[in-house]
Design an enzyme around this catalytic site. Structure first.
Site, PDB file in Angstrom:
ATOM      1  N   HIS A  68       6.629   2.924 -10.678  1.00 26.41           N
ATOM      2  CA  HIS A  68       7.380   4.529 -11.372  1.00 26.41           C
ATOM      3  C   HIS A  68       7.810   3.618 -12.927  1.00 26.41           C
ATOM      4  O   HIS A  68       8.639   2.707 -13.130  1.00 26.41           O
ATOM      5  CB  HIS A  68       8.330   5.320 -10.994  1.00 26.41           C
ATOM      6  CG  HIS A  68       8.325   6.435 -10.048  1.00 26.41           C
ATOM      7  ND1 HIS A  68       7.438   5.951  -8.336  1.00 26.41           N
ATOM      8  CD2 HIS A  68       8.166   7.335  -9.824  1.00 26.41           C
ATOM      9  CE1 HIS A  68       7.178   6.974  -8.155  1.00 26.41           C
ATOM     10  NE2 HIS A  68       7.129   8.047  -8.817  1.00 26.41           N
ATOM     11  N   ASN A 113       8.439  -5.091  -9.050  1.00 26.92           N
ATOM     12  CA  ASN A 113       8.344  -3.470  -8.546  1.00 26.92           C
ATOM     13  C   ASN A 113       9.740  -3.182  -7.683  1.00 26.92           C
ATOM     14  O   ASN A 113      10.913  -2.112  -7.199  1.00 26.92           O
ATOM     15  CB  ASN A 113       7.635  -2.704  -8.249  1.00 26.92           C
ATOM     16  CG  ASN A 113       7.972  -1.228  -7.820  1.00 26.92           C
ATOM     17  OD1 ASN A 113       8.815  -0.691  -8.677  1.00 26.92           O
ATOM     18  ND2 ASN A 113       7.267  -0.984  -7.018  1.00 26.92           N
TER      19      ASN A 113
END
Length: 223
Positions: free
Chosen positions: A77, A108
């Site tokens: 994201h 991440n």
């Protein structure tokens, strides 16, 4: 909002919680920008209920879930799901692939997540912050792609944060898209540096004197 880009493909996609500058050539965003308020750091909606989805507003070919399958990269994201849990629709939109980049799993899970948490802490502390983040593709590096739709893999990621409360200040971060440990202090840089690397003017709406001051230097201690 950053200034419009003229040196690369740009499609502006306005979502409930954030704005995407989308690049049809890389199949990833040029950047994602959002205004994170204290109230938006809380919410009752859960990401476990959402799935990653093609964005019908992006032209084909575009990123799909199949592109990430067995790619060894996470669906990373840009605007975090945790920043959008105040609205079911905003949370759903955060899982559109126009808000996603191929991201190393270690980055991440750890460093990138740590900065996301820090930004929410700052939004609670100051009332609100403005955030822009996205991929960096190094010109000297051989391009890497995943999937049939050739989603380009970033070499690095940037994030810039602006606080308008009191005396305005800004800070930047750059992380390599790899799993080796990257201390946060080593990732800190000026907004000017990120602007030179990306060719993006992040805060054109600010008074020039203020913009020049806050973009030229930064320190985690100031926050």
């Amino acid at each position: 909002m950053p200034a419009r880009l003229t040196d690369r493909p740009e499609q502006i996609l306005r979502r409930e919680s954030f704005t995407i500058s989308y690049n049809k050539d890389t199949r990833t965003p040029n950047y994602v920008a959002w205004h994170l308020t204290k109230s938006h750091t809380y919410g009752r909606f859960q990401r476990s209920e959402e799935i990653f989805t093609e964005d019908p507003e992006a032209p084909t070919p575009r990123a799909t879930d199949n592109d990430y399958y067995n790619s060894r990269f996470d669906r990373g994201h840009m605007c975090p799901a945790a920043d959008t849990k105040w609205s079911k629709e905003a949370l759903r939109q955060s899982f559109l692939f126009t808000n996603i980049c191929p991201q190393n799993h270690g980055l991440n899970k750890y460093e990138w997540n740590d900065v996301e948490i820090l930004c929410r802490d700052w939004a609670r502390q100051y009332g609100a912050v403005d955030i822009v983040c996205g991929p960096i593709y190094d010109s000297h590096a051989a391009p890497r792609y995943i999937g049939r739709n050739k989603v380009r893999v970033p070499d690095r990621f940037f994030k810039v944060v602006l606080c308008r409360q009191g005396k305005p200040k800004a800070i930047g971060f750059i992380y390599r898209n790899e799993g080796r440990k990257q201390p946060m202090q080593d990732a800190v840089c000026t907004v000017d540096e990120i602007e030179r690397l990306t060719g993006i003017n992040f805060f054109p709406q600010l008074d020039d004197a203020v913009e020049n001051r806050i973009e030229a230097s930064t320190s985690l201690r100031d926050w």
